[in-house]
Design an enzyme around this catalytic site. Structure first.
Site, PDB file in Angstrom:
ATOM      1  N   LYS A 260       7.043  41.150  29.666  1.00  0.00           N
ATOM      2  CA  LYS A 260       5.659  40.804  29.963  1.00  0.00           C
ATOM      3  C   LYS A 260       4.848  42.045  30.307  1.00  0.00           C
ATOM      4  O   LYS A 260       3.780  42.274  29.742  1.00  0.00           O
ATOM      5  CB  LYS A 260       5.640  39.811  31.135  1.00  0.00           C
ATOM      6  CG  LYS A 260       4.393  39.007  31.275  1.00  0.00           C
ATOM      7  CD  LYS A 260       4.481  38.051  32.476  1.00  0.00           C
ATOM      8  CE  LYS A 260       5.428  36.898  32.205  1.00  0.00           C
ATOM      9  NZ  LYS A 260       5.733  36.105  33.419  1.00  0.00           N
TER      10      LYS A 260
ATOM     11  N   ARG B 177       3.667  37.958  39.100  1.00  0.00           N
ATOM     12  CA  ARG B 177       4.397  37.323  37.992  1.00  0.00           C
ATOM     13  C   ARG B 177       5.725  38.016  37.747  1.00  0.00           C
ATOM     14  O   ARG B 177       5.818  39.234  37.783  1.00  0.00           O
ATOM     15  CB  ARG B 177       3.564  37.406  36.712  1.00  0.00           C
ATOM     16  CG  ARG B 177       2.103  37.111  36.886  1.00  0.00           C
ATOM     17  CD  ARG B 177       1.293  37.414  35.644  1.00  0.00           C
ATOM     18  NE  ARG B 177       1.641  36.564  34.511  1.00  0.00           N
ATOM     19  CZ  ARG B 177       1.146  36.719  33.293  1.00  0.00           C
ATOM     20  NH1 ARG B 177       0.287  37.712  33.039  1.00  0.00           N
ATOM     21  NH2 ARG B 177       1.511  35.918  32.323  1.00  0.00           N
TER      22      ARG B 177
ATOM     23  N   GLY C 209       9.860  30.161  32.309  1.00  0.00           N
ATOM     24  CA  GLY C 209       9.856  29.279  33.464  1.00  0.00           C
ATOM     25  C   GLY C 209      11.043  29.416  34.404  1.00  0.00           C
ATOM     26  O   GLY C 209      11.180  28.654  35.342  1.00  0.00           O
TER      27      GLY C 209
ATOM     28  N   MET D 247      11.857  32.015  36.319  1.00  0.00           N
ATOM     29  CA  MET D 247      11.581  32.715  37.576  1.00  0.00           C
ATOM     30  C   MET D 247      10.180  32.363  38.042  1.00  0.00           C
ATOM     31  O   MET D 247       9.519  31.534  37.457  1.00  0.00           O
ATOM     32  CB  MET D 247      11.778  34.200  37.374  1.00  0.00           C
ATOM     33  CG  MET D 247      13.253  34.536  37.247  1.00  0.00           C
ATOM     34  SD  MET D 247      13.499  36.272  37.045  1.00  0.00           S
ATOM     35  CE  MET D 247      12.625  36.538  35.548  1.00  0.00           C
TER      36      MET D 247
ATOM     37  N   ARG E 228       4.301  37.774  23.409  1.00  0.00           N
ATOM     38  CA  ARG E 228       5.699  38.147  23.196  1.00  0.00           C
ATOM     39  C   ARG E 228       6.124  37.582  21.847  1.00  0.00           C
ATOM     40  O   ARG E 228       5.490  36.658  21.334  1.00  0.00           O
ATOM     41  CB  ARG E 228       6.584  37.578  24.304  1.00  0.00           C
ATOM     42  CG  ARG E 228       6.565  36.060  24.337  1.00  0.00           C
ATOM     43  CD  ARG E 228       7.307  35.490  25.532  1.00  0.00           C
ATOM     44  NE  ARG E 228       6.898  34.105  25.712  1.00  0.00           N
ATOM     45  CZ  ARG E 228       7.074  33.406  26.814  1.00  0.00           C
ATOM     46  NH1 ARG E 228       7.619  33.958  27.867  1.00  0.00           N
ATOM     47  NH2 ARG E 228       6.694  32.165  26.897  1.00  0.00           N
TER      48      ARG E 228
ATOM     49  N   HIS F  76       7.759  22.926  28.794  1.00  0.00           N
ATOM     50  CA  HIS F  76       9.041  23.544  29.111  1.00  0.00           C
ATOM     51  C   HIS F  76      10.153  23.019  28.213  1.00  0.00           C
ATOM     52  O   HIS F  76      10.911  23.781  27.616  1.00  0.00           O
ATOM     53  CB  HIS F  76       9.384  23.273  30.579  1.00  0.00           C
ATOM     54  CG  HIS F  76      10.726  23.779  30.972  1.00  0.00           C
ATOM     55  ND1 HIS F  76      11.832  22.962  31.032  1.00  0.00           N
ATOM     56  CD2 HIS F  76      11.143  25.019  31.259  1.00  0.00           C
ATOM     57  CE1 HIS F  76      12.879  23.685  31.355  1.00  0.00           C
ATOM     58  NE2 HIS F  76      12.492  24.940  31.509  1.00  0.00           N
TER      59      HIS F  76
ATOM     60  N   SER G 277      46.217  38.941   6.502  1.00  0.00           N
ATOM     61  CA  SER G 277      45.117  38.096   6.922  1.00  0.00           C
ATOM     62  C   SER G 277      45.333  37.798   8.402  1.00  0.00           C
ATOM     63  O   SER G 277      46.353  37.228   8.787  1.00  0.00           O
ATOM     64  CB  SER G 277      45.107  36.801   6.111  1.00  0.00           C
ATOM     65  OG  SER G 277      44.091  35.964   6.628  1.00  0.00           O
TER      66      SER G 277
ATOM     67  N   CYS H 179      41.245  34.988   9.031  1.00  0.00           N
ATOM     68  CA  CYS H 179      41.089  33.574   8.688  1.00  0.00           C
ATOM     69  C   CYS H 179      41.082  32.672   9.914  1.00  0.00           C
ATOM     70  O   CYS H 179      41.152  31.462   9.800  1.00  0.00           O
ATOM     71  CB  CYS H 179      42.170  33.134   7.713  1.00  0.00           C
ATOM     72  SG  CYS H 179      43.827  33.242   8.377  1.00  0.00           S
TER      73      CYS H 179
ATOM     74  N   TYR I  38      37.234  41.247   3.954  1.00  0.00           N
ATOM     75  CA  TYR I  38      36.517  39.974   3.961  1.00  0.00           C
ATOM     76  C   TYR I  38      36.766  39.219   5.262  1.00  0.00           C
ATOM     77  O   TYR I  38      37.695  39.530   6.004  1.00  0.00           O
ATOM     78  CB  TYR I  38      36.937  39.107   2.764  1.00  0.00           C
ATOM     79  CG  TYR I  38      38.346  38.586   2.865  1.00  0.00           C
ATOM     80  CD1 TYR I  38      38.627  37.387   3.524  1.00  0.00           C
ATOM     81  CD2 TYR I  38      39.408  39.294   2.301  1.00  0.00           C
ATOM     82  CE1 TYR I  38      39.924  36.912   3.637  1.00  0.00           C
ATOM     83  CE2 TYR I  38      40.710  38.825   2.402  1.00  0.00           C
ATOM     84  CZ  TYR I  38      40.974  37.639   3.077  1.00  0.00           C
ATOM     85  OH  TYR I  38      42.253  37.172   3.192  1.00  0.00           O
TER      86      TYR I  38
END
Ligand code: ADP
Ligand code: MG
Ligand code: MG
Length: 909
Positions: free
Chosen positions: A27, A97, A106, A108, A364, A482, A800, A867, A887
């Protein structure tokens, strides 16, 4: 040089900027950036996150120079705004703030109107000529301050419904009822004046302290409360869920107040530069005339639509800002463009209009759900706002999960009884039992029940319950409330502002449309449309929607341009294989032969019976007889899978689980087996007894079966090689990879390799081919295999990593028993996360790295993959990329996530 604890902004300049989020919080950093961009921002200053760190390290005290620094910065604000804090004639009011590095909506505290007291009230009344406004501001200060500073920050934990905020709220409501006032804005000067007097008395009674009447005392109280809210319960809960480190701390922003509650030419609002639920490139927001700050988000009144694009069934009768204040709207729209062009991303903004003058209070990067994230990334790329790499980075891999998440079955939905309609705040579907409190949601979910949390409105104390629920439904609040904000961030199904609901959390009932529903009743939500249904509706796969799947595919193809490692899938049937290819899998990384016995279909039942016959066989010849009958069924399955993958590699694992898992339990099945096998029930019991193991997970399973009963391996290997040979002969392509599970020493692998060679020679002969193309390798899932990987690589052509078992054996945690203790480990921060979900890079990761290094030293061409479940978890995929795997392989639904995570890993994120 003395440390700099405080950064000023406003009046067209700023000491900080958007890059300083770690120090100034999101902020504060963006307020400074906006000020520099010449966007109107009330002047203020930011106390850094380092002060928060200092505060907690030093027994809740501040650095020595802080007091002087704050007063100096306050002086600058006074100069810019032309008012003085605490001045009786021309008083400056400020807000205090919170502001963490990453937004915690919301979670804090914020206190508005700090600086109002007996000595400044008359001056402000005189200056504004608006006593109603002044007393409205004062009652808000008392409500917020007594709650945040005098109660919460003081560590007082009142009983449910006894908190000071609730008590004062109740007084306000009673007064409104008495006056027949519809909203706060309908209360007049005298009412408010009387109310604040009674508020102060109540505060003294409940908290045993006077409401502070000194502006500086209020200011420091507010600052301390914000710092201590960092360790408040809801902030801590939220950080756990979002994995925000506790060490980050929050900054505190002190900012000159501007007022949206000064009458009808004043207003406050929240907006998004694009629609955060769909990605639609139109300005989207809500506003309230004659209101202050938190009113919009708190869902106290149904907010008005910002413009036509924001109208919906709930708010279309209310005037839009575009219509009510055309000039200000135009200015705001200009700022919208400026911000998007500057930040190159969708912004979530807060604004206040004081007597026609627009002020920006926050911006933001806006939270968005999965579909919106994909759409915005593709749109912004097209608009030239961002490049392709940035577009790929814009979607968090887990957000794709939401797009692939179940929705209500449209057919079931058509038939269901719709009981209400609200705002579609979080898309997808959800069905479950109704619960009315966050605590119940948590408790029911712990028992494995799907719940829908139904609330009048949610507040930050509800987050853990919201997290535990499949869906959230509220009676009040708009698209920026909220509940909507939080659900959207999580990609959870959510409907808000469903005004027809009468929620009685106390009686645990929900009345709507003549029906009363109780706790535990079923309810279903369509969060994409906002529809609420009574009862349970089945869920289905959303990728059946062609437009959505097109967008996903376009986006994933873009990601594939950057990806350097392969993505395969785990599939156990030819149908799975086909689906996996549709999701973009480049092969099968794990085909579990035993799954053909679990299927339940006709073939599967037949196969299971023969497998059981083999298990109860008393000698090799009986076993071979059963295997001979099993062979064509196994082969059919394997051949169809190889055919479906059309030359893409298919890793087929030899039989893995301990045999006793397949011993029948039911009477009918036991009888059938006894008949087919030609044995007695007593024989069967004896055999079952013999197979019983104390610790089957580490017992007679995997390659150990193949060592004791080579004919079992033989049958499977023959099925694999014959399938491949026949397919190639028929002009098709097939690439099987034979994988031996649970190997701890190379000699086990050699033992099975001899069988492979023998069968290969036989198959070549019977099929009339020179050779069958295949690879031979092993699963690495036992720590000893990692330690001796150099030797194992002498025989194995591929590794694997079976990270489920490797985690189990590496930790010594029984996979089937972790429910009893791993949650405590995570809660007590002994483990950062459940290692069966998120690969433990620190420990198990070392085993993997070592195995790769040793293996490749012996055989540089060794093919390496993973895997386990981790193959589809973003942070684990990034790890696999870093350690040089070829992979990853995961369940079909996670393939898109793995593709994106792998692309982002290649981009160096
Ligand atoms: P959060 O982080 O929970 O969004 P904020 O610090 O943004 O909390 O404050 C909540 C609301 O209070 C804001 O949306 C804004 O409307 C109002 N507010 C905060 N500071 C001021 C200010 N200086 N002037 C007017 N309103 C303010
Ligand atoms: Mg805010
Ligand atoms: Mg295993």
């Amino acid at each position: 040089m003395a440390e700099k604890w405080v950064y000023s902004f406003g009046g067209g300049t700023g000491e900080g900027d958007a890059k300083m989020k770690n120090l100034l919080g999101g902020k504060g950093a963006n307020l400074a950036e906006m000020a520099v961009l010449q966007i109107p921002v009330p002047a203020g200053f930011t106390i850094t996150t380092e002060v928060c760190t200092y505060y907690y390290k030093n027994d809740k005290t501040y650095p020595q120079s802080l007091q002087a620094d704050v007063l100096a910065a306050l002086g600058k604000v006074e100069q810019i705004m032309g008012m003085k804090f605490g001045d009786p004639a021309n008083p400056l009011l400020v807000s205090v703030r919170s502001g963490a590095r990453s937004s915690m909506p919301g979670m804090m505290e914020t206190v508005l109107n700090v600086g109002l007291c007996t000595s400044t009230i008359p001056g402000l009344v005189k200056k504004t000529g608006n006593p109603r406004f002044v007393y409205d501001a004062y009652r808000r200060l008392i409500m917020m301050y007594s709650d945040v500073v005098m109660e919460k920050a003081a560590g007082i934990e009142p009983a449910e419904g006894k908190g000071i905020r609730v008590q004062l709220d109740r007084m306000l409501h009673e007064l409104k009822d008495k006056r027949g006032a519809k909203s706060d804005a309908d209360l007049g000067e005298d009412d408010l004046k009387d109310l604040v007097a009674r508020f102060k008395v109540r505060v003294r009674e409940v908290l045993g302290k006077e409401f502070p009447d000194d502006p500086l005392e209020q200011l420091w109280g507010g600052i301390g409360a914000v710092f201590s809210s960092w360790n408040g319960k809801r902030a801590v809960d939220y950080r756990r869920i979002e994995r925000i480190p506790d060490e980050w701390g929050t900054a505190v922003n002190v900012q000159a107040m501007v007022f949206g509650n000064m009458g009808d030419s004043s207003a406050t609002g929240v907006a998004f530069t694009r629609n955060p639920a769909t990605g639609d490139n139109r300005f989207y927001g809500e506003w309230l005339p004659n209101a202050q700050g938190e009113d919009v988000v708190a869902g106290i009144r149904t907010p008005n639509p910002l413009n036509d694009a924001t109208k919906n069934a709930q708010n279309e009768h209310l005037p839009s800002l575009e219509a009510a204040m055309a000039d200000t709207y135009k200015q705001l729209d200009g700022i919208r463009l400026k911000l998007e062009n500057h930040f190159k991303d969708m912004q979530d903004i807060e604004f206040t209009i004081q007597e026609g003058r627009l002020w920006m209070l926050q911006c933001r990067n806006g939270k968005r759900n999965g579909p919106a994230a994909v759409r915005m990334a593709l749109d912004m790329l097209k608009e030239g706002l961002i490049d392709d790499k940035t577009a790929v980075r814009r979607v968090a891999p887990n957000q794709l999960d939401e797009l692939l998440h179940p929705i209500l079955d449209p057919k079931g939905e058509q038939k269901a009884h719709a009981i209400a309609k609200g705002l579609p705040a979080g898309p997808g579907g959800a069905t479950g039992h109704i619960v009315f409190t966050a605590a119940d949601a948590v408790a029911w979910a712990k028992q494995g029940k799907a719940v829908i949390l139904v609330r009048e409105e949610t507040n930050p104390e509800d987050v853990d319950g919201m997290w535990s629920s499949k869906g959230i439904l509220t009676a009040r609040g708009g698209m920026t409330s909220h509940a909507a904000l939080v659900a959207r961030g999580w990609g959870k199904c959510c409907i808000v502002g469903c005004g027809a609901l009468h929620v009685d959390a106390h009686a645990k009932t929900l009345k709507v449309d003549g029906t009363t529903l109780k706790e535990g009743d079923f309810i279903s939500l369509n969060g994409t449309k906002g529809n609420v249904y009574e009862g349970q509706i089945a869920m289905v796969d959303p990728t059946s929607d062609p437009e959505l799947s097109n967008q996903i595919e376009t986006f994933l193809s873009l990601a594939d341009k950057f990806r350097t490692i392969g993505v395969r899938t785990n599939a156990d049937t030819p149908q799975d294989a086909a689906k996996a290819r549709a999701f973009g899998a480049q092969g099968i990384g794990l085909f579990r032969t035993e799954h053909m016995f679990y299927g339940g279909g006709e073939n599967s039942t037949k196969a299971l019976l023969q497998l059981r016959r083999m298990i109860v066989a008393r000698n090799e010849s009986e076993r071979r007889a059963a295997l001979a009958e099993l062979f064509p069924l196994v082969k059919e399955d394997i051949k169809a899978t190889l055919a479906a993958m059309d030359g893409l590699p298919v890793t087929i694992r030899l039989l893995d689980p301990p045999l006793h898992e397949f011993v029948p339990q039911g009477d009918a099945e036991r009888k059938r087996l006894v008949e087919v096998a030609g044995i007695t029930l007593a024989d069967l019991d004896k055999r079952a007894e013999a197979l019983h193991e104390v610790n089957p997970m580490m017992g007679h399973r995997g390659v150990r079966l193949g060592v004791t009963f080579p004919e079992i391996s033989e049958m499977q290997i023959r099925a694999i090689l014959e399938s491949a040979a026949e397919l190639t002969k028929a002009g098709k392509k097939a690439l099987p990879e034979i994988m031996v599970p649970v190997v701890g020493t190379v000699l086990e692998l050699d033992h099975q390799r001899a069988i492979v060679d023998r069968i290969h020679a036989e198959v070549c002969k019977t099929c009339g081919v020179d050779k069958v193309e295949f690879l031979y390798g092993t699963m690495i899932e036992i720590p000893r295999a990692c330690l001796t990987a150099d030797k194992i690589a002498q025989t194995a052509e591929f590794f694997s990593f079976g990270t489920n078992d490797l985690t189990q054996m590496g930790f010594g945690f029984s996979r089937d028993d972790i429910g009893g203790f791993v949650p405590d480990y995570v809660e007590k921060k002994i483990l950062p996360a459940d290692p069966f979900q998120i690969l433990d890079q620190e420990g198990i990761g070392q085993l993997i790295q070592m195995a790769i290094e040793k293996g490749r030293k012996t055989n540089p061409k060794l093919k390496i993959g993973i895997c386990g479940e981790h193959g589809g978890e973003p942070s684990s995929v990034m790890f696999c990329h870093r350690v040089g795997m070829n992979y990853v392989s995961c369940s079909p639904f996670r393939v898109p996530i793995a593709r994106l995570a792998a692309a982002q890993a290649a981009l160096g994120d």
